[in-house]
Scaffold this active site. Structure first.
Site, short mmCIF file in Angstrom:
data_model
loop_
_atom_site.label_atom_id
_atom_site.label_comp_id
_atom_site.label_asym_id
_atom_site.label_seq_id
_atom_site.Cartn_x
_atom_site.Cartn_y
_atom_site.Cartn_z
N LYS A 1 -45.76 13.93 -3.03
CA LYS A 1 -44.98 13.51 -1.86
C LYS A 1 -45.91 13.13 -0.70
O LYS A 1 -47.09 13.52 -0.70
CB LYS A 1 -44.03 14.63 -1.46
CG LYS A 1 -44.75 15.92 -1.18
CD LYS A 1 -43.82 17.11 -1.34
CE LYS A 1 -44.54 18.34 -0.84
NZ LYS A 1 -43.90 19.57 -1.26
N ARG B 1 -34.01 26.96 1.90
CA ARG B 1 -34.05 25.50 2.01
C ARG B 1 -33.05 24.95 1.00
O ARG B 1 -32.05 25.59 0.72
CB ARG B 1 -35.50 25.04 1.74
CG ARG B 1 -35.85 23.72 2.36
CD ARG B 1 -37.37 23.46 2.33
NE ARG B 1 -37.87 23.09 1.01
CZ ARG B 1 -39.15 22.75 0.78
NH1 ARG B 1 -40.02 22.72 1.76
NH2 ARG B 1 -39.53 22.43 -0.43
N ARG C 1 -45.94 23.39 -10.50
CA ARG C 1 -45.81 22.23 -9.61
C ARG C 1 -46.87 22.27 -8.51
O ARG C 1 -46.55 22.37 -7.33
CB ARG C 1 -44.43 22.23 -8.93
CG ARG C 1 -43.23 22.14 -9.84
CD ARG C 1 -41.97 21.89 -9.01
NE ARG C 1 -41.82 22.79 -7.88
CZ ARG C 1 -41.13 23.92 -7.88
NH1 ARG C 1 -40.48 24.31 -8.96
NH2 ARG C 1 -41.07 24.67 -6.80
N CYS D 1 -57.73 8.56 23.07
CA CYS D 1 -56.81 7.43 23.35
C CYS D 1 -56.06 7.05 22.08
O CYS D 1 -56.25 7.66 21.03
CB CYS D 1 -57.58 6.23 23.86
SG CYS D 1 -58.76 6.59 25.16
N ASP E 1 -56.36 4.34 20.15
CA ASP E 1 -57.18 3.78 19.09
C ASP E 1 -58.67 4.11 19.22
O ASP E 1 -59.47 3.62 18.44
CB ASP E 1 -57.08 2.25 19.07
CG ASP E 1 -55.68 1.78 19.35
OD1 ASP E 1 -54.80 2.11 18.53
OD2 ASP E 1 -55.46 1.12 20.38
C1 LIG Z 1 -44.59 20.38 -2.03
C2 LIG Z 1 -43.96 21.06 -3.11
C3 LIG Z 1 -44.73 21.67 -4.11
C4 LIG Z 1 -46.25 21.74 -4.05
O1 LIG Z 1 -46.66 22.74 -3.14
P1 LIG Z 1 -48.19 23.12 -2.89
O2 LIG Z 1 -48.15 24.28 -1.99
O3 LIG Z 1 -48.80 21.93 -2.25
O4 LIG Z 1 -48.79 23.41 -4.20
C5 LIG Z 1 -44.08 22.21 -5.19
N1 LIG Z 1 -42.72 22.18 -5.28
C6 LIG Z 1 -41.97 21.62 -4.32
C7 LIG Z 1 -40.48 21.62 -4.46
C8 LIG Z 1 -42.54 21.05 -3.21
O5 LIG Z 1 -41.80 20.50 -2.28
#
Ligand SMILES: *Cc1c(COP(=O)(O)O)cnc(C)c1O
Length: 900
Positions: A564, A662, A750, A841, A843
């Protein structure tokens, strides 16, 4: 050999310091390659100024220095006194580049070898070498080095010219209008050779016609009595020659590469054999008068007029040989001697040079450079050399400097590879277009691999070789029975020789056999960003971090990489290609729109959208084939309707909120979770692929909360299991949990931050071996002194206490280089900290370099990363900004170009 008196006279230089040397072996402008007894020439280049390396040159044994007078006067007292104690000549001139040009002109007049100038779009170097080898059979012949072929390179190489040389064969490069004419004025060639004209170095020419005109100035620059040799098979050259009349080129004799033939006959050019030994070709004569009478009789009358062979590979080299043959005859060498010289011609490094590869493959190393024409020729050669049962693999990099032809050039190669190779591996984003087009033209997807790094390209080839059936254990690498032939090619800047090196059976021979192996070249990297503030991404670090994670979790656990926010500011596309080559099998993005550029670039791996997908984006999600996160029955039903309407299947992951607060169904609402999982499994058009949760405190020192979340998630999983509803992919762990909590790895992890080589938090340091991939850099745009008592930047919040030397930097808060509430505090210049003065500033910003007096305009400045011994890490910057590393790297804004 350079004689001091020649040099002084030619350059009108003054001998500032005299020692014992009356001559020098050669010129040198790069101290990394300097050998003793050479004359070091301080040249200003795009990437540095030779005058900064004078002491280095002396240390390495330079016998003299050629320096610009003005710069010499500005050298520090200390440098000057050090130089004064050395046994060296110091020659001062106004402009060192001009001095070299004047020397080149003068020395050619003094020793007056016959100058042969070779130019063209491709094949210049091979043709130059072939001509010089033929002439060397009978004459003392000088040849310009390698591809030193411009206003700087040719004079540098002429430092090795000697009085005995009867011929000087020089290669003329051409990358901007007027260059050929200027080179001709300097070198005064009497013989010109034009190999061909095709798109190459076009960025400074508006069209191919303009390039053709430029190359033709070689012809118009020749003096009366000159000779011009040209490739009559090139249609652009033929068309060009018709424009010149006797008036424009009064007394130049034009010779086609084809030999002149007896009257009344016509000739036919044929390549009769192309194999690993080289090529053979002939010119056959046929009698035109009786041609109509009887075709068979004509065939009989046909006989070989000229037969040539060499060890060069590739049909197109027959023209190279013909050019050398013609010039040899023209210079009065016996045909038999010319033919003999040609048979001894071997491929040059990086130019269709055969090398034994790993796993009994043969490499066809063509990495020195690439244009569309030479890429076609390379593919053809690959095709003609591979035995019927060996696999043809092409590893292709970008072709650069093609101006408006860039896209079509790559696509047209894509159409060619379909017929000519069995497997295509691309490296880089232009080259990815080759892959895209090959796929469109019908090449099966499983035979195409797109990569972003040299390592991944080589690794992909190794995997292909591993999958091939082994040959009958013949230990000798017999070229004709090799399992696979691998062509490796790309533009100079793409450094594809690194791929060759990684695939060589005897990699320790790389320094002798490959192009660009000198220390200078090894360090030089070319990719200029499109502005002097940029982010550098070490994709090899990302590849290696991914492999670390994959080996940590083992083969049973899949790896999804969180991409992301443009891969946390690292550039999602290249990161995606890299992680997928190194053990990841799934990608995660925040929104549907983030998946679009990945799919557009033909990344077909599964992608999970972590975030909210509104109903109006469901069609797009289906079109892109991404997996969608669901947490409500109504949305699941809407998704199902969309899927039905489009007649497609969409994979879904149910999200459970176990304590992050969340996105997701609360864990307390067990019935709802159960219902949604059941629905997802039954609704038409939906495929239940996974269930997951996300941790709030996996990176905390106190692991109570994460254990609590894990326990809740396990409870849910038990309920699902009891009902026989456990989805195939259960996942929970971000980077911190992946590293700290093995029991949270389930079927898939993940990771995000760890892939980029950054620590999840101070409590969760990365294990040994992970390295950060991102550096943030800029260049000094001005250096100046400000008197005491003056304000710096908006609001004059900083007032100088003493005279202060400042450097202005072209980076500001609109690049993500924050102004407030706290700023970066300092940056690195020449391996030292330079504090920020006043406000940042939009830039620009200013830093104090009073204590770093060597600072100059153009010097590299590190904002994140390493310089010399110092490291300014994302973590340190985060601490200063009152933030954390995730925000620092993903906060570098999009207008900052990313290079790798
Ligand atoms: C961003 C994210 C991750 C990765 O998290 P890190 O702390 O960067 O390893 C994993 N799962 C979800 C749902 C995320 O939004």
């Amino acid at each position: 050999m350079i004689y001091l008196d020649h040099l002084l006279k030619a350059t009108q230089g003054s001998l500032h310091q005299q020692s014992k040397h009356t001559h020098f072996q050669a010129f040198n402008h790069d101290t990394r390659q300097l050998t003793p007894d050479e004359l070091f020439v301080a040249v200003r280049g795009e990437r540095g100024n030779g005058h900064d390396y004078l002491l280095d040159a002396v240390r390495k044994g330079a016998a003299g220095l050629l320096i610009e007078g003005l710069v010499f006067q500005q050298l520090s007292e200390q440098t000057r006194s050090t130089l004064a104690q050395e046994d060296i000549e110091i020659i001062l001139v106004e402009d060192t580049r001009l001095a070299l040009q004047h020397y080149a002109s003068a020395i050619l007049k003094i020793w007056h070898p016959t100058v042969i100038a070779v130019t063209g779009s491709v094949g210049k170097t091979s043709t130059k070498e072939a001509i010089a080898s033929v002439l060397a059979h009978q004459f003392n012949t000088f040849r310009s080095w390698q591809n030193y072929n411009d206003m700087l390179g040719i004079p540098l190489s002429l430092g090795r010219l000697e009085a005995r040389h009867e011929y000087a064969v020089l290669e003329l490069g051409c990358d901007h209008p007027g260059e050929i004419a200027a080179l001709c004025r300097m070198l005064q060639p009497t013989i010109g050779v034009l190999t061909n004209i095709s798109p190459a170095h076009l960025q400074y020419f508006s069209s191919l016609e303009h390039l053709a005109f430029e190359l033709s100035t070689l012809l118009t620059s020749l003096p009366a009595g000159g000779h011009f040799f040209y490739n009559q098979d090139d249609p652009t050259i033929r068309a060009l020659l018709t424009q010149y009349t006797r008036d424009t080129i009064p007394a130049v004799t034009c010779h086609p590469f084809l030999p002149t033939i007896p009257k009344g006959l016509t000739s036919r050019k044929m390549v009769t054999a192309v194999n690993w030994q080289g090529i053979q070709g002939s010119i056959a004569l046929e009698d035109t008068h009786e041609q109509h009478a009887d075709a068979k009789a004509t065939d009989k009358r046909e006989h070989d007029f000229v037969k040539l062979s060499s060890q060069l590979l590739g049909e197109h080299h027959f023209d190279t040989m013909l050019a050398a043959y013609q010039i040899g005859l023209n210079r009065g060498i016996y045909p038999a001697h010319v033919e003999q010289a040609l048979t001894e011609l071997k491929p040059l490094a990086g130019r269709l040079n055969p090398l034994p590869g790993v796993r009994q493959s043969m490499l066809l190393d063509d990495s020195h450079n690439a244009t569309p024409a030479s890429m076609s020729a390379g593919l053809q050669t690959l095709n003609s050399l591979a035995a019927t049962d060996s696999q043809r693999i092409a590893i292709l990099g970008d072709m650069l400097h093609l101006g408006e032809y860039e896209e079509e050039a790559h696509r047209s190669i894509g159409r060619q590879v379909v017929e000519q190779v069995d497997y295509l591996i691309t490296r880089g984003e232009w080259a990815a277009l080759i892959a895209e087009e090959a796929q469109l033209a019908g090449m099966p997807l499983e035979r195409i691999i797109m990569t972003s790094t040299h390592e991944d390209a080589a690794q992909a080839a190794r995997r292909l070789l591993d999958a091939l059936p082994a040959t009958n254990a013949s230990t000798t690498t017999d070229k004709s029975t090799s399992t696979a032939v691998i062509l490796i090619k790309g533009s100079e800047e793409t450094r594809m020789e690194r791929v060759t090196e990684l695939l060589m059976a005897r990699p320790w021979e790389a320094s002798e056999l490959l192009v660009r192996q000198t220390p200078g070249w090894k360090k030089t990297f070319f990719m200029h960003a499109e502005r002097p503030t940029w982010v550098e991404i070490d994709l090899n670090a990302i590849g290696s971090n991914t492999r670390h994670i994959a080996s940590l979790v083992g083969p049973q656990t899949r790896v999804l990489v969180a991409l992301k926010a443009d891969a946390y500011g690292h550039g999602a596309l290249k990161v995606a290609r890299t992680v997928l080559q190194n053990g990841a099998s799934m990608l995660g993005v925040a929104t549907v729109s983030e998946a679009l550029p990945l799919r557009d670039a033909h990344i077909n791996a599964p992608i999970l959208v972590f975030g909210y997908v509104p109903r109006w984006q469901m069609r797009e999600a289906l079109r892109l084939g991404v997996s969608v996160t669901i947490y409500s029955k109504e949305e699941a039903q809407a998704l199902s309707r969309t899927a039905l309407a489009l007649n497609k299947l969409v994979k879904v992951h149910v999200k459970v909120d176990t304590g992050m607060g969340r996105l997701g169904i609360r864990y307390e609402e067990r019935a709802k979770i159960l219902e949604l999982v059941r629905e997802a499994g039954q609704l038409p058009g939906l495929e239940l692929e996974g269930i997951y949760t996300h941790f709030a405190q996996a990176d905390a020192e106190d692991q109570t909360h994460v254990h609590m979340q894990l326990a809740r998630f396990n409870e849910i999983l038990q309920v699902l299991e009891a009902e026989g509803l456990r989805p195939p992919i259960v996942h929970a762990a971000n980077s911190a949990a992946t590293l700290m909590l093995p029991e949270a790895r389930f079927d898939m992890v993940r990771p995000g931050i760890a892939i980029y080589g950054l620590e999840p938090s101070p409590n969760v340091p990365l294990p040994e071996g992970f390295r950060p991939a991102l550096s943030f850099k800029t260049q000094v745009s001005q250096v100046k002194w400000i008197p005491a008592g003056e304000g710096i930047s908006y609001g004059s919040t900083y007032i100088t206490e003493k005279p202060t030397c400042i450097a202005v930097l072209p980076v500001g808060y609109a690049d993500g280089f924050r102004r407030g509430p706290q700023n970066w505090r300092s940056v690195l210049i020449h391996g030292q900290e330079a504090p920020i003065l006043g406000r940042v500033c939009m830039d620009q910003c200013m830093v104090d370099v009073t204590h770093i007096p060597q600072t100059r305009m153009g010097d590299e400045v590190v904002l994140i990363g390493r310089q010399g011994e110092l490291i300014l890490s994302a973590e340190t910057v985060a601490e200063r900004l009152g933030s954390f590393n995730y925000e620092v790297v993903s906060g570098i804004l999009a207008r900052v170009p990313r290079v790798d």
